[in-house]
Design a protein around this motif. Sequence first.
Motif, mmCIF file in Angstrom:
data_model
loop_
_atom_site.group_PDB
_atom_site.id
_atom_site.type_symbol
_atom_site.label_atom_id
_atom_site.label_comp_id
_atom_site.label_asym_id
_atom_site.label_seq_id
_atom_site.Cartn_x
_atom_site.Cartn_y
_atom_site.Cartn_z
ATOM 1 N N GLY A 181 1.071 -1.515 0.338
ATOM 2 C CA GLY A 181 0.096 -0.186 0.190
ATOM 3 C C GLY A 181 0.858 1.490 -0.202
ATOM 4 O O GLY A 181 2.378 1.165 -0.168
ATOM 5 N N TYR A 204 -4.965 3.644 -6.182
ATOM 6 C CA TYR A 204 -5.912 2.818 -5.719
ATOM 7 C C TYR A 204 -7.225 2.904 -5.690
ATOM 8 O O TYR A 204 -8.042 4.103 -6.021
ATOM 9 N N ILE A 242 -10.959 3.139 -3.782
ATOM 10 C CA ILE A 242 -10.968 3.780 -2.774
ATOM 11 C C ILE A 242 -12.153 3.631 -2.056
ATOM 12 O O ILE A 242 -12.356 3.989 -0.905
ATOM 13 N N SER A 289 -5.951 -5.663 -7.174
ATOM 14 C CA SER A 289 -6.237 -5.698 -5.351
ATOM 15 C C SER A 289 -5.582 -7.727 -5.275
ATOM 16 O O SER A 289 -6.097 -8.456 -5.418
ATOM 17 N N THR A 344 -5.480 8.740 -4.986
ATOM 18 C CA THR A 344 -3.521 7.955 -4.317
ATOM 19 C C THR A 344 -3.884 8.562 -2.574
ATOM 20 O O THR A 344 -4.766 9.605 -2.766
ATOM 21 N N PRO A 345 -3.352 8.443 -1.598
ATOM 22 C CA PRO A 345 -3.495 8.682 -0.072
ATOM 23 C C PRO A 345 -3.280 10.554 -0.356
ATOM 24 O O PRO A 345 -3.086 11.315 0.519
ATOM 25 N N ASN A 364 -13.702 5.942 5.586
ATOM 26 C CA ASN A 364 -12.694 4.453 4.800
ATOM 27 C C ASN A 364 -13.408 3.671 4.380
ATOM 28 O O ASN A 364 -14.608 4.436 3.815
ATOM 29 N N PHE A 367 -8.969 -4.156 -2.402
ATOM 30 C CA PHE A 367 -8.306 -2.298 -1.997
ATOM 31 C C PHE A 367 -9.312 -2.591 -0.279
ATOM 32 O O PHE A 367 -9.968 -2.357 0.204
ATOM 33 N N SER A 423 -8.994 1.462 2.531
ATOM 34 C CA SER A 423 -8.527 2.849 2.434
ATOM 35 C C SER A 423 -8.669 3.824 3.384
ATOM 36 O O SER A 423 -9.953 3.209 4.084
ATOM 37 N N SER A 481 -3.678 9.776 5.132
ATOM 38 C CA SER A 481 -4.631 8.362 4.678
ATOM 39 C C SER A 481 -3.426 8.027 4.090
ATOM 40 O O SER A 481 -1.856 7.559 3.736
ATOM 41 N N SER A 487 -3.893 3.834 2.252
ATOM 42 C CA SER A 487 -4.691 3.066 0.601
ATOM 43 C C SER A 487 -4.070 1.966 0.740
ATOM 44 O O SER A 487 -2.180 1.567 0.264
ATOM 45 N N ASN A 503 -4.136 -2.309 -1.460
ATOM 46 C CA ASN A 503 -4.285 -3.272 -2.649
ATOM 47 C C ASN A 503 -4.064 -4.538 -1.698
ATOM 48 O O ASN A 503 -3.771 -5.728 -3.003
#
Length: 364
Positions: free
Chosen positions: A44, A79, A81, A226, A253-254, A303, A309, A311, A324, A326, A328
């Motif tokens: 992740g 990812y 989310i 994932s 993305t985070p 979340n 996945f 997140s 954050s 995320s 997989n």
Amino acid sequence: MKKIFYSAVFIIAVSFGTAHSQTVNTAKLDSFFDILAKKNKAMGSIAISKNGNLLYSKAVGYKQITNNEKQPSTTNTKYRIGSITKMFTSTMIFQLIEEGKIKLTTPIATYFPKLPNASKITIGNLLNHRSGIHNFTDDKDYETWMSQPKTHDKMLEIISKHPVDFQPNEKASYSNSNYVVLGYIIEKITKKPYSIALKERITSKLGLTNTEVGGKININSNECYSYSFDTHWKQEPETDMSIPGGAGAIISTPTDLTKFIEGLFSHKLLTEKSLAQMKTLQDGYGMGLFKFPFYDKEALGHNGGIDGFASIVGYFPEDSLAISYSTNGQVYPMNSIIIGVLSIYFGKEFEIPAFTTISLNSED
């Protein structure tokens, strides 16, 4: 394992005492994620931002694993989310409220009169999960069709086949159906696809270059598959993204997610009044937001999970801190990873797990 695209609540450590901020211990964070990757406990990406400045980001694991090669993930890998999508959907609904195009009290019969109890259920009931509309991902046959494309009409038919679980505002019960319907309402009002509304109303305003509505996973566009782990990483099936819609179809993305939540809380997307309504909790549910505690601090965010996945994104207003993560592929629980990251950031005691294997003989 049932494939869902939500988790209804945050589960973060609660304790007594005060957590103190300190300079980011990047070495300890690196060590934590390195051991997770080395021991096949997680794949992740993490991002931590304060006052709009990225303090730490790191990616571990792979975006694709085949018999022939492994393609490493980067901090720009996108990812799925899951239900963090609901924050974006709620934000756009409140933008439309500010523009005078809809109200919290507007009955959903205005747009979809054939939905059960449509004349009594309001936009506000959908936002805070007090509508009573049945959650279609709870259906026993959901896994048999989750990978097949569905039109809006077909999804509305699926949602409508159940009577309501309760009358509006009687109680709260998490339902993905609520936000699928909200996504369709955004399209009806704006006369644009959800993906275009998302771009015009949020991502272009905040410069979120890695956030969009997902489709079939495309490794060449820096997306990732994932995985689950059982002696080795095994690729998980894909939910068709026509199904989750405004409840769970966004990829990101985070780093983009921290930018989004910082932009939301700094009123770049909504007025203070609208954000206050989003943050108001009733029976644990806000309007697109949840609250979660960490020692004496509280964060707001959401979340989500879909396929393999998961997140999370949260914002600590008193610290102007956004975080954050995320994944997989998770073996070590995401909640435990977030506890570890926050403990390291705030200077709380935290021992990085060694994940050692103990050999036993027959006498043992």
